[in-house]
Design a protein around this motif. Structure first.
Motif, PDB file in Angstrom:
ATOM      1  N   LEU A  64       7.160  -2.240   6.018  1.00  0.00           N
ATOM      2  CA  LEU A  64       7.320  -0.816   6.281  1.00  0.00           C
ATOM      3  C   LEU A  64       6.080  -0.311   7.018  1.00  0.00           C
ATOM      4  CD1 LEU A  64       9.086   1.670   5.855  1.00  0.00           C
ATOM      5  CD2 LEU A  64       7.953   2.027   3.660  1.00  0.00           C
ATOM      6  N   ASP A  65       6.265   0.034   8.292  1.00  0.00           N
ATOM      7  CA  ASP A  65       5.143   0.476   9.125  1.00  0.00           C
ATOM      8  C   ASP A  65       4.958   1.977   8.960  1.00  0.00           C
ATOM      9  OD1 ASP A  65       3.251   1.051  11.002  1.00  0.00           O
ATOM     10  OD2 ASP A  65       4.526   0.659  12.748  1.00  0.00           O
ATOM     11  N   LEU A  66       3.948   2.357   8.183  1.00  0.00           N
ATOM     12  CA  LEU A  66       3.595   3.763   8.023  1.00  0.00           C
ATOM     13  C   LEU A  66       2.234   4.031   8.676  1.00  0.00           C
ATOM     14  CD1 LEU A  66       4.748   4.400   4.338  1.00  0.00           C
ATOM     15  CD2 LEU A  66       6.044   4.581   6.471  1.00  0.00           C
TER      16      LEU A  66
ATOM     17  N   GLY B  20      -9.452   6.784  -3.755  1.00  0.00           N
ATOM     18  CA  GLY B  20     -10.748   6.431  -4.309  1.00  0.00           C
ATOM     19  C   GLY B  20     -11.587   5.627  -3.338  1.00  0.00           C
ATOM     20  N   ASP B  21     -10.976   4.643  -2.700  1.00  0.00           N
ATOM     21  CA  ASP B  21     -11.673   3.799  -1.725  1.00  0.00           C
ATOM     22  C   ASP B  21     -10.637   3.337  -0.702  1.00  0.00           C
ATOM     23  OD1 ASP B  21     -14.117   2.065  -0.957  1.00  0.00           O
ATOM     24  OD2 ASP B  21     -12.442   0.649  -1.060  1.00  0.00           O
ATOM     25  N   GLN B  22     -10.855   3.656   0.561  1.00  0.00           N
ATOM     26  CA  GLN B  22      -9.822   3.395   1.562  1.00  0.00           C
ATOM     27  C   GLN B  22      -9.548   1.901   1.741  1.00  0.00           C
ATOM     28  OE1 GLN B  22     -11.004   5.025   5.338  1.00  0.00           O
ATOM     29  NE2 GLN B  22     -12.533   3.431   5.714  1.00  0.00           N
ATOM     30  N   HIS B  23     -10.570   1.077   1.659  1.00  0.00           N
ATOM     31  CA  HIS B  23     -10.370  -0.356   1.884  1.00  0.00           C
ATOM     32  C   HIS B  23      -9.548  -0.975   0.745  1.00  0.00           C
ATOM     33  CE1 HIS B  23     -13.153   0.030   5.172  1.00  0.00           C
ATOM     34  NE2 HIS B  23     -14.060   0.542   4.358  1.00  0.00           N
ATOM     35  N   THR B  24      -9.867  -0.594  -0.476  1.00  0.00           N
ATOM     36  CA  THR B  24      -9.088  -1.065  -1.617  1.00  0.00           C
ATOM     37  C   THR B  24      -7.655  -0.560  -1.530  1.00  0.00           C
ATOM     38  OG1 THR B  24     -11.081  -1.057  -2.992  1.00  0.00           O
ATOM     39  CG2 THR B  24      -8.958  -1.111  -4.130  1.00  0.00           C
ATOM     40  N   ALA B  25      -7.496   0.708  -1.168  1.00  0.00           N
ATOM     41  CA  ALA B  25      -6.165   1.301  -1.075  1.00  0.00           C
ATOM     42  C   ALA B  25      -5.301   0.592  -0.044  1.00  0.00           C
ATOM     43  CB  ALA B  25      -6.285   2.782  -0.741  1.00  0.00           C
ATOM     44  N   LEU B  26      -5.900   0.247   1.090  1.00  0.00           N
ATOM     45  CA  LEU B  26      -5.133  -0.467   2.120  1.00  0.00           C
ATOM     46  C   LEU B  26      -4.693  -1.844   1.627  1.00  0.00           C
ATOM     47  CD1 LEU B  26      -7.191   0.444   5.311  1.00  0.00           C
ATOM     48  CD2 LEU B  26      -4.847   1.158   4.803  1.00  0.00           C
ATOM     49  N   GLN B  27      -5.540  -2.508   0.860  1.00  0.00           N
ATOM     50  CA  GLN B  27      -5.179  -3.815   0.317  1.00  0.00           C
ATOM     51  C   GLN B  27      -4.020  -3.699  -0.677  1.00  0.00           C
ATOM     52  OE1 GLN B  27      -6.259  -6.843   1.213  1.00  0.00           O
ATOM     53  NE2 GLN B  27      -7.478  -5.858   2.806  1.00  0.00           N
ATOM     54  N   VAL B  28      -4.042  -2.655  -1.499  1.00  0.00           N
ATOM     55  CA  VAL B  28      -2.950  -2.454  -2.455  1.00  0.00           C
ATOM     56  C   VAL B  28      -1.635  -2.221  -1.702  1.00  0.00           C
ATOM     57  CG1 VAL B  28      -2.031  -0.922  -4.236  1.00  0.00           C
ATOM     58  CG2 VAL B  28      -4.448  -1.592  -4.283  1.00  0.00           C
ATOM     59  N   LEU B  29      -1.661  -1.380  -0.695  1.00  0.00           N
ATOM     60  CA  LEU B  29      -0.444  -1.124   0.074  1.00  0.00           C
ATOM     61  C   LEU B  29       0.028  -2.380   0.795  1.00  0.00           C
ATOM     62  CD1 LEU B  29      -0.986   2.425   1.651  1.00  0.00           C
ATOM     63  CD2 LEU B  29       0.397   1.782  -0.320  1.00  0.00           C
ATOM     64  N   ARG B  30      -0.914  -3.181   1.244  1.00  0.00           N
ATOM     65  CA  ARG B  30      -0.528  -4.412   1.929  1.00  0.00           C
ATOM     66  C   ARG B  30       0.239  -5.342   0.970  1.00  0.00           C
ATOM     67  NH1 ARG B  30      -4.790  -7.662   5.654  1.00  0.00           N
ATOM     68  NH2 ARG B  30      -5.036  -5.511   6.344  1.00  0.00           N
TER      69      ARG B  30
ATOM     70  N   TYR C 261       2.278  -4.389  -1.128  1.00  0.00           N
ATOM     71  CA  TYR C 261       3.643  -3.856  -1.117  1.00  0.00           C
ATOM     72  C   TYR C 261       4.286  -3.987   0.256  1.00  0.00           C
ATOM     73  CZ  TYR C 261       3.149  -1.701  -5.737  1.00  0.00           C
ATOM     74  OH  TYR C 261       3.011  -1.483  -7.087  1.00  0.00           O
ATOM     75  N   ARG C 262       3.590  -4.674   1.175  1.00  0.00           N
ATOM     76  CA  ARG C 262       4.055  -4.853   2.552  1.00  0.00           C
ATOM     77  C   ARG C 262       4.234  -3.505   3.255  1.00  0.00           C
ATOM     78  NH1 ARG C 262       5.392  -9.866   3.854  1.00  0.00           N
ATOM     79  NH2 ARG C 262       6.852  -9.265   5.496  1.00  0.00           N
TER      80      ARG C 262
ATOM     81  N   GLU D 248       9.598   5.825  -3.860  1.00  0.00           N
ATOM     82  CA  GLU D 248       9.005   4.511  -4.110  1.00  0.00           C
ATOM     83  C   GLU D 248       7.718   4.326  -3.304  1.00  0.00           C
ATOM     84  OE1 GLU D 248      11.335   1.168  -2.047  1.00  0.00           O
ATOM     85  OE2 GLU D 248      12.814   2.787  -2.162  1.00  0.00           O
ATOM     86  N   VAL D 249       7.672   4.875  -2.084  1.00  0.00           N
ATOM     87  CA  VAL D 249       6.439   4.811  -1.306  1.00  0.00           C
ATOM     88  C   VAL D 249       5.342   5.627  -1.990  1.00  0.00           C
ATOM     89  CG1 VAL D 249       5.341   5.502   0.867  1.00  0.00           C
ATOM     90  CG2 VAL D 249       7.548   4.328   0.897  1.00  0.00           C
ATOM     91  N   ALA D 250       5.710   6.784  -2.517  1.00  0.00           N
ATOM     92  CA  ALA D 250       4.726   7.617  -3.210  1.00  0.00           C
ATOM     93  C   ALA D 250       4.129   6.888  -4.412  1.00  0.00           C
ATOM     94  CB  ALA D 250       5.364   8.934  -3.644  1.00  0.00           C
ATOM     95  N   LEU D 251       4.944   6.148  -5.133  1.00  0.00           N
ATOM     96  CA  LEU D 251       4.434   5.385  -6.279  1.00  0.00           C
ATOM     97  C   LEU D 251       3.422   4.334  -5.819  1.00  0.00           C
ATOM     98  CD1 LEU D 251       7.706   4.906  -8.367  1.00  0.00           C
ATOM     99  CD2 LEU D 251       5.676   6.208  -9.049  1.00  0.00           C
ATOM    100  N   ALA D 252       3.731   3.644  -4.709  1.00  0.00           N
ATOM    101  CA  ALA D 252       2.795   2.647  -4.182  1.00  0.00           C
ATOM    102  C   ALA D 252       1.501   3.312  -3.728  1.00  0.00           C
ATOM    103  CB  ALA D 252       3.450   1.887  -3.030  1.00  0.00           C
ATOM    104  N   VAL D 253       1.627   4.474  -3.074  1.00  0.00           N
ATOM    105  CA  VAL D 253       0.435   5.194  -2.609  1.00  0.00           C
ATOM    106  C   VAL D 253      -0.380   5.683  -3.800  1.00  0.00           C
ATOM    107  CG1 VAL D 253      -0.363   7.239  -1.378  1.00  0.00           C
ATOM    108  CG2 VAL D 253       1.481   5.855  -0.414  1.00  0.00           C
TER     109      VAL D 253
END
Length: 427
Positions: free
Chosen positions: A77-79, A363-373, A375-376, A409-414
């Motif tokens: 999912l490209d957001l 909280g931390d953008q780098h960690t957040a991006l890894q979490v979203l990744r 979830y693809r 579901e995207v909001a939960l991942a975010v």
């Protein structure tokens, strides 16, 4: 000499000694060092920032801010990209065909003639929020902003920008080696008191509505307040305004040009609403600045394709196209509102009311991006859109192609990404 240079490893900058200290070390007069500093500053090799000192500017300007985070992501999912949804774009083929039928080959195969076709110029003058004066076509809204920066700014020019603001604007300012002056924003754009604190800037860049990345919309009251601040300044900075999707915007069509007509230049484009390949935008406003832009264009591309201008002008006059654009605008509003609403229910506050993305504190953008990744899901790091350290721990999440039914579901991942362990959350 190297012993006198202070290193700041955290930001990878080198600070030069004061004029007096270096003059003493080299046994020359302070005037000689000051003259050398001016030469280096004019060449864009050093930059002085008051009490913070004089720092060495890197030899190579930074690259594209989003380039490093758009390559090779295994996303489902490209957001990250706020590109328009192809399914919501009007069909340009009949209008392009009509331009070809109505014109002659000689009209399109000559270098002479007007660079802006009359129907598009007439449309612009009817719809401009202030007297547009001379109008110059360009290849898209960002292209127009970058063209104006190219003629107004050079190394060391102080340019006030919204924080956050569009990544291409920061890219261009860094490429030109300008001094970027971030100004705090809220849901109505630049905060007047924050702008008042900057002073001594030569250029101010604002987005009036449908802004990237946060979706703020300038109100008439806010525009009047900002104009009032600028009127008090001893110097008269040029204001560059961008309005990238005027037919999508629900916010009011306001401009500082209503109050500061000779100091404001507005760039308006329709690529988002009518087609990415219709690379047509218009620049109008302060006559002296627009003339500079026209002269600069004459040194390169000269004009924007009259085929594209004709196609766009026919589309802007077509009621069926207007209906398609209105449907698209409502779809984009629903998609953005769905995600913003779901995030709000989870305790994540976003601001702004329109646009192609939401601006989410994490909280931390780098960690957040890894979490979203995991979830693809891809998103863009907030640091691509601001120089302000307190605004970097955000994500820009594009909503243009996010189905409403997937917003929860995207909001939960975010939410999980935003609260992941890392740096302390920043507002």
């Amino acid at each position: 000499m190297t012993d006198l240079i202070r290193h700041r490893a955290d930001v990878k900058e080198r600070y030069l000694p004061t004029v007096r200290n270096l003059a003493r070390a080299l046994q020359v007069s302070p005037a000689t060092v000051a003259k050398a500093w001016r030469v280096l500053s004019d060449a864009g090799l050093i930059r002085t920032n008051g009490s913070q000192g004089t720092r060495v500017v890197g030899e190579e300007p930074p690259g594209h801010r989003l380039e490093s985070v758009t390559v090779g992501l295994p996303t489902q999912l490209d957001l990250m990209s706020p590109a328009p949804d192809p399914a919501l774009l009007p069909d340009i083929q009949p209008h392009l065909a009509e331009v070809l039928r109505s014109g002659t080959i000689s009209d399109f195969n000559r270098y002479s003639g007007e660079t802006l076709i009359a129907p598009l110029a007439d449309y612009a003058r009817r719809t401009w929020p202030f007297d547009a004066g001379t109008i110059v076509p360009c290849g898209g809204c960002y292209d127009g902003v970058l063209l104006l920066l190219d003629v107004l700014a050079r190394a060391g020019t102080r340019v006030a920008v919204e924080s956050p603001t569009a990544a291409p604007v920061l890219d261009q300012l860094e490429f030109l080696r300008c001094e970027i002056v971030p100004v705090a924003t809220d849901s109505a754009g630049m905060i007047p008191s924050a702008l008042a604190e900057t002073r001594d800037v030569q250029v101010v860049v604002v987005q009036t509505r449908f802004s990237s990345p946060d979706g703020h919309t300038m109100t008439a009251d806010r525009a009047a307040e900002l104009a009032s601040v600028l009127r008090t300044w001893r110097t008269a900075p040029v204001v560059i305004e961008s309005d990238p999707a005027p037919l999508f915007a629900a916010g009011p069509d306001v401009s500082l040009g209503t109050w500061l007509r000779d100091r404001v230049v507005l760039v308006r484009g329709w690529n988002k609403s009518h087609g990415p390949d219709l690379r047509v935008a218009l620049i109008g406003g302060a006559p002296n600045v627009v003339r500079l832009a026209r002269r600069r264009r004459a040194m390169g591309s000269v004009w924007t394709s009259r085929l594209l201008q004709g196609t766009l002008s026919l589309m802007l006059a077509d009621d069926a196209v207007a209906a398609t654009v209105a449907v698209a605008a409502e779809q984009y509003r629903q998609r953005r509102a769905a995600l913003a609403g779901e995030l709000g229910r989870l305790g994540i506050e976003t601001y702004g009311t329109e646009g192609f993305s939401v601006w989410v504190p994490v909280g931390d953008q780098h960690t957040a991006l890894q979490v979203l990744r995991a979830y693809r899901i891809s998103a863009a790091a907030g640091s691509s859109f601001t120089h302000h350290p307190d605004r970097q721990h955000h994500l820009r999440i594009a909503t243009t192609q996010l189905p409403v039914q997937h917003a929860a579901e995207v909001a939960l991942a975010v939410h999980e990404a935003a609260s992941a362990p890392g740096a302390v959350a920043r507002s």
